[in-house]
Design a protein around this motif. Sequence first.
Motif, PDB file in Angstrom:
ATOM      1  N   THR A  11      42.465 -34.339  17.296  1.00 28.31           N
ATOM      2  CA  THR A  11      43.172 -34.592  17.724  1.00 28.31           C
ATOM      3  C   THR A  11      44.187 -33.304  18.476  1.00 28.31           C
ATOM      4  N   ARG A  12      44.504 -33.062  19.755  1.00 34.96           N
ATOM      5  CA  ARG A  12      45.106 -31.755  20.433  1.00 34.96           C
ATOM      6  C   ARG A  12      46.357 -31.366  19.908  1.00 34.96           C
ATOM      7  N   LEU A  13      47.239 -30.470  19.557  1.00 33.41           N
ATOM      8  CA  LEU A  13      48.186 -29.920  18.657  1.00 33.41           C
ATOM      9  C   LEU A  13      48.866 -29.335  19.961  1.00 33.41           C
ATOM     10  N   ALA A  14      50.034 -29.820  19.037  1.00 31.95           N
ATOM     11  CA  ALA A  14      51.209 -28.871  20.293  1.00 31.95           C
ATOM     12  C   ALA A  14      51.373 -27.278  20.520  1.00 31.95           C
ATOM     13  N   PRO A  15      51.996 -26.652  21.348  1.00 34.12           N
ATOM     14  CA  PRO A  15      52.158 -25.526  22.165  1.00 34.12           C
ATOM     15  C   PRO A  15      52.181 -24.766  20.921  1.00 34.12           C
ATOM     16  N   VAL A  16      51.405 -23.459  21.188  1.00 32.07           N
ATOM     17  CA  VAL A  16      51.984 -22.990  19.765  1.00 32.07           C
ATOM     18  C   VAL A  16      53.792 -22.383  20.182  1.00 32.07           C
ATOM     19  N   PRO A  17      54.376 -21.938  19.555  1.00 31.64           N
ATOM     20  CA  PRO A  17      55.614 -21.301  19.380  1.00 31.64           C
ATOM     21  C   PRO A  17      55.713 -19.883  20.056  1.00 31.64           C
ATOM     22  N   ASP A  18      56.503 -19.264  19.981  1.00 31.99           N
ATOM     23  CA  ASP A  18      55.962 -17.748  20.791  1.00 31.99           C
ATOM     24  C   ASP A  18      56.630 -16.862  19.409  1.00 31.99           C
ATOM     25  N   GLY A  19      55.800 -16.700  19.644  1.00 29.67           N
ATOM     26  CA  GLY A  19      55.715 -15.102  17.919  1.00 29.67           C
ATOM     27  C   GLY A  19      54.365 -15.383  17.378  1.00 29.67           C
ATOM     28  N   THR A  20      53.541 -16.464  17.185  1.00 32.26           N
ATOM     29  CA  THR A  20      53.295 -16.728  16.184  1.00 32.26           C
ATOM     30  C   THR A  20      51.833 -17.013  17.058  1.00 32.26           C
ATOM     31  N   ARG A  21      51.412 -16.531  15.942  1.00 28.51           N
ATOM     32  CA  ARG A  21      49.407 -16.719  15.896  1.00 28.51           C
ATOM     33  C   ARG A  21      48.881 -17.132  15.101  1.00 28.51           C
ATOM     34  N   PRO A  22      48.443 -18.221  15.399  1.00 34.35           N
ATOM     35  CA  PRO A  22      47.388 -19.137  14.507  1.00 34.35           C
ATOM     36  C   PRO A  22      46.217 -18.496  14.396  1.00 34.35           C
ATOM     37  N   LEU A  23      45.717 -19.644  13.170  1.00 38.13           N
ATOM     38  CA  LEU A  23      44.210 -18.525  12.617  1.00 38.13           C
ATOM     39  C   LEU A  23      43.458 -19.315  14.022  1.00 38.13           C
ATOM     40  N   SER A  24      42.961 -19.215  14.470  1.00 39.50           N
ATOM     41  CA  SER A  24      41.927 -19.102  15.594  1.00 39.50           C
ATOM     42  C   SER A  24      40.573 -20.458  15.096  1.00 39.50           C
ATOM     43  N   ASP A  25      40.650 -21.487  16.266  1.00 38.60           N
ATOM     44  CA  ASP A  25      39.259 -23.045  16.059  1.00 38.60           C
ATOM     45  C   ASP A  25      38.624 -22.275  15.088  1.00 38.60           C
ATOM     46  N   ARG A  26      37.919 -21.309  15.496  1.00 36.79           N
ATOM     47  CA  ARG A  26      36.560 -21.225  14.817  1.00 36.79           C
ATOM     48  C   ARG A  26      36.673 -20.325  13.257  1.00 36.79           C
ATOM     49  N   ALA A  27      37.753 -18.910  13.633  1.00 35.68           N
ATOM     50  CA  ALA A  27      38.185 -18.934  12.095  1.00 35.68           C
ATOM     51  C   ALA A  27      38.352 -19.897  11.269  1.00 35.68           C
ATOM     52  N   ARG A  28      39.302 -21.405  11.297  1.00 36.43           N
ATOM     53  CA  ARG A  28      39.308 -23.263  10.711  1.00 36.43           C
ATOM     54  C   ARG A  28      38.465 -22.963  10.301  1.00 36.43           C
ATOM     55  N   GLU A  29      36.958 -23.262  11.564  1.00 35.56           N
ATOM     56  CA  GLU A  29      35.960 -24.485  11.330  1.00 35.56           C
ATOM     57  C   GLU A  29      35.191 -23.563  10.064  1.00 35.56           C
ATOM     58  N   GLY A  30      35.078 -21.789   9.893  1.00 33.12           N
ATOM     59  CA  GLY A  30      34.797 -21.318   9.105  1.00 33.12           C
ATOM     60  C   GLY A  30      34.983 -21.079   7.340  1.00 33.12           C
ATOM     61  N   LEU A  31      36.729 -21.428   7.685  1.00 27.60           N
ATOM     62  CA  LEU A  31      37.406 -21.099   6.450  1.00 27.60           C
ATOM     63  C   LEU A  31      36.749 -22.053   5.803  1.00 27.60           C
ATOM     64  N   PHE A  32      36.871 -23.891   6.394  1.00 29.09           N
ATOM     65  CA  PHE A  32      36.600 -24.658   5.821  1.00 29.09           C
ATOM     66  C   PHE A  32      35.314 -24.981   5.094  1.00 29.09           C
ATOM     67  N   SER A  33      34.503 -23.993   6.538  1.00 33.64           N
ATOM     68  CA  SER A  33      32.677 -24.917   5.571  1.00 33.64           C
ATOM     69  C   SER A  33      32.580 -24.012   4.143  1.00 33.64           C
ATOM     70  N   SER A  34      33.164 -22.744   4.253  1.00 27.08           N
ATOM     71  CA  SER A  34      32.890 -22.088   3.170  1.00 27.08           C
ATOM     72  C   SER A  34      33.562 -22.899   1.636  1.00 27.08           C
TER      73      SER A  34
END
Length: 180
Positions: A11-34
């Motif tokens: 699922t593609r998520l909505a555009p990131v609002p200005d001033g927001t720094r989301p956790l990257s896909d790669r970091a989320r994948e690593g976190l959830f794998s752990s």
Amino acid sequence: MRVIAGEAKGTRLAPVPDGTRPLSDRAREGLFSSLGSQVVGARVLDLYAGTGAVGIEALSRGAEHAEFVDHGPAAIRTIHANLDKAHMAARAAVRKADVRAFLGKWGQQASLVFLDPPYDTPVQQVERALALLGEKGLSPGWTVALTRPGRSSNLVIPVHFSLARRLAYGDSLVLVYREV
């Protein structure tokens, strides 16, 4: 940004609002794998939620319920839009509030907590949020994942927090704490 795995995978998520720094896909994948099977059936608290991507990823991977907290109006709109896109709104609650004020009043417990404060958040505010969680917000067997800048200094953490994992992804450092 997209949902990486589970029932809403791709699922593609909505555009990131200005001033927001989301956790990257790669970091989320690593976190959830752990985290592995800890996500299934979890009651999730996504603090400084931004886009809601981390909590939505948890829901997609089998978390029972997620509560999203952010103070920014654009972030709140984006979280609602992303929950709708991922068809997860029925298993979620979204709160517009300052994280520390929210935790000071919160009367529930979570088994899995994500904190992704803006990098310029003063260390004392992050430490206070961790302390409030440690005082009353965690259920037995809990896990807390905190994102900080890669060059971050050490935090003062509650005495019953133990650092279980330290994951580095680009300029992001994800610290995974578990109960001692």
